[in-house]
Design an enzyme around this catalytic site. Structure first.
Site, PDB file in Angstrom:
ATOM      1  N   ASP A  30      50.442  -5.046  35.517  1.00  0.00           N
ATOM      2  CA  ASP A  30      51.771  -4.445  35.558  1.00  0.00           C
ATOM      3  C   ASP A  30      51.612  -2.928  35.498  1.00  0.00           C
ATOM      4  OD1 ASP A  30      54.865  -5.617  34.746  1.00  0.00           O
ATOM      5  OD2 ASP A  30      54.469  -3.462  34.578  1.00  0.00           O
ATOM      6  N   ASN A  87      61.427 -13.611  33.587  1.00  0.00           N
ATOM      7  CA  ASN A  87      62.799 -13.106  33.538  1.00  0.00           C
ATOM      8  C   ASN A  87      63.510 -13.582  34.798  1.00  0.00           C
ATOM      9  OD1 ASN A  87      62.276 -11.698  31.146  1.00  0.00           O
ATOM     10  ND2 ASN A  87      61.511  -9.916  32.276  1.00  0.00           N
ATOM     11  N   HIS A 100      57.982 -13.926  39.376  1.00  0.00           N
ATOM     12  CA  HIS A 100      56.718 -13.486  38.782  1.00  0.00           C
ATOM     13  C   HIS A 100      56.654 -13.915  37.325  1.00  0.00           C
ATOM     14  CE1 HIS A 100      59.721 -10.264  38.561  1.00  0.00           C
ATOM     15  NE2 HIS A 100      59.226  -9.976  37.358  1.00  0.00           N
TER      16      HIS A 100
HETATM   17  P1  5GP Z   1      60.996  -7.914  35.780  1.00  0.00           P
HETATM   18  O1  5GP Z   1      61.747  -6.799  35.097  1.00  0.00           O
HETATM   19  O2  5GP Z   1      61.567  -8.177  37.174  1.00  0.00           O
HETATM   20  O3  5GP Z   1      60.849  -9.157  34.981  1.00  0.00           O
HETATM   21  O4  5GP Z   1      59.513  -7.392  35.962  1.00  0.00           O
HETATM   22  C1  5GP Z   1      59.109  -6.554  36.992  1.00  0.00           C
HETATM   23  C2  5GP Z   1      57.824  -5.932  36.552  1.00  0.00           C
HETATM   24  O5  5GP Z   1      57.214  -5.352  37.679  1.00  0.00           O
HETATM   25  C3  5GP Z   1      58.004  -4.802  35.526  1.00  0.00           C
HETATM   26  O6  5GP Z   1      57.276  -5.130  34.347  1.00  0.00           O
HETATM   27  C4  5GP Z   1      57.460  -3.569  36.229  1.00  0.00           C
HETATM   28  O7  5GP Z   1      56.746  -2.726  35.355  1.00  0.00           O
HETATM   29  C5  5GP Z   1      56.572  -4.166  37.300  1.00  0.00           C
HETATM   30  N1  5GP Z   1      56.473  -3.360  38.503  1.00  0.00           N
HETATM   31  C6  5GP Z   1      57.500  -2.773  39.170  1.00  0.00           C
HETATM   32  N2  5GP Z   1      57.043  -2.134  40.270  1.00  0.00           N
HETATM   33  C7  5GP Z   1      55.692  -2.326  40.287  1.00  0.00           C
HETATM   34  C8  5GP Z   1      54.661  -1.904  41.184  1.00  0.00           C
HETATM   35  O8  5GP Z   1      54.882  -1.231  42.196  1.00  0.00           O
HETATM   36  N3  5GP Z   1      53.385  -2.289  40.880  1.00  0.00           N
HETATM   37  C9  5GP Z   1      53.113  -3.039  39.778  1.00  0.00           C
HETATM   38  N4  5GP Z   1      51.821  -3.353  39.586  1.00  0.00           N
HETATM   39  N5  5GP Z   1      54.051  -3.468  38.918  1.00  0.00           N
HETATM   40  C10 5GP Z   1      55.333  -3.119  39.177  1.00  0.00           C
END
Ligand code: 5GP
Ligand code: ZN
Length: 114
Positions: A30, A87, A100
């Site tokens: 992440d 989530n 994810h």
């Molecule tokens: P969500 O909030 O949808 O459950 O999680 C999305 C996750 O994706 C977040 O923890 C965020 O830090 C991660 N994330 C967002 N954009 C990127 C990216 O471009 N690369 C990586 N490796 N992680 C990302």
């Protein structure tokens, strides 16, 4: 999907620190870690979120969990423990709409989550 951030990571158009890949799933670090160990495991095939998954995705969802557990073990967190989270939807804080699995470890994790 053309406009999906994680599909672009799958396709190599956006770089990521990839830690595992097979013909079904991809794991990567992440970019904004919430714990000392924080990786995401995603299906290669676009599914918007857990709510959009159906019976035909059952094996794939199992693969996500097993890959997440394997990553946590490989990183040395099998004994002390780790947490997996998906989530799903706005109220749960989902920001990227390609399903994810978060895998978090390396510190004591509070419960219940915020
Ligand atoms: P969500 O909030 O949808 O459950 O999680 C999305 C996750 O994706 C977040 O923890 C965020 O830090 C991660 N994330 C967002 N954009 C990127 C990216 O471009 N690369 C990586 N490796 N992680 C990302
Ligand atoms: Zn996608």
């Amino acid at each position: 999907m053309a406009d999906c951030l994680f599909c672009k990571i799958v396709g190599g158009q956006i770089p990521a620190s990839i830690t595992f890949r097979d013909e079904h799933v991809l794991a990567f670090k992440d970019v904004n870690p919430k714990a000392p160990f924080h990786e995401l495991v995603i299906p290669l095939r676009h599914i918007a979120d857990l709510s959009a998954a159906g019976g035909s995705d059952a094996e794939l969802l199992g693969r996500l969990l097993l890959a997440g557990a394997a990553r946590a073990r490989e990183a040395g967190h099998g004994a002390k423990g780790f947490r997996v989270v998906m989530n799903t939807g706005a109220d749960a804080g989902q920001t990227v709409f390609h399903a994810h699995l978060h895998v978090l470890a390396g510190r004591s994790l509070g419960w219940p989550p915020g």
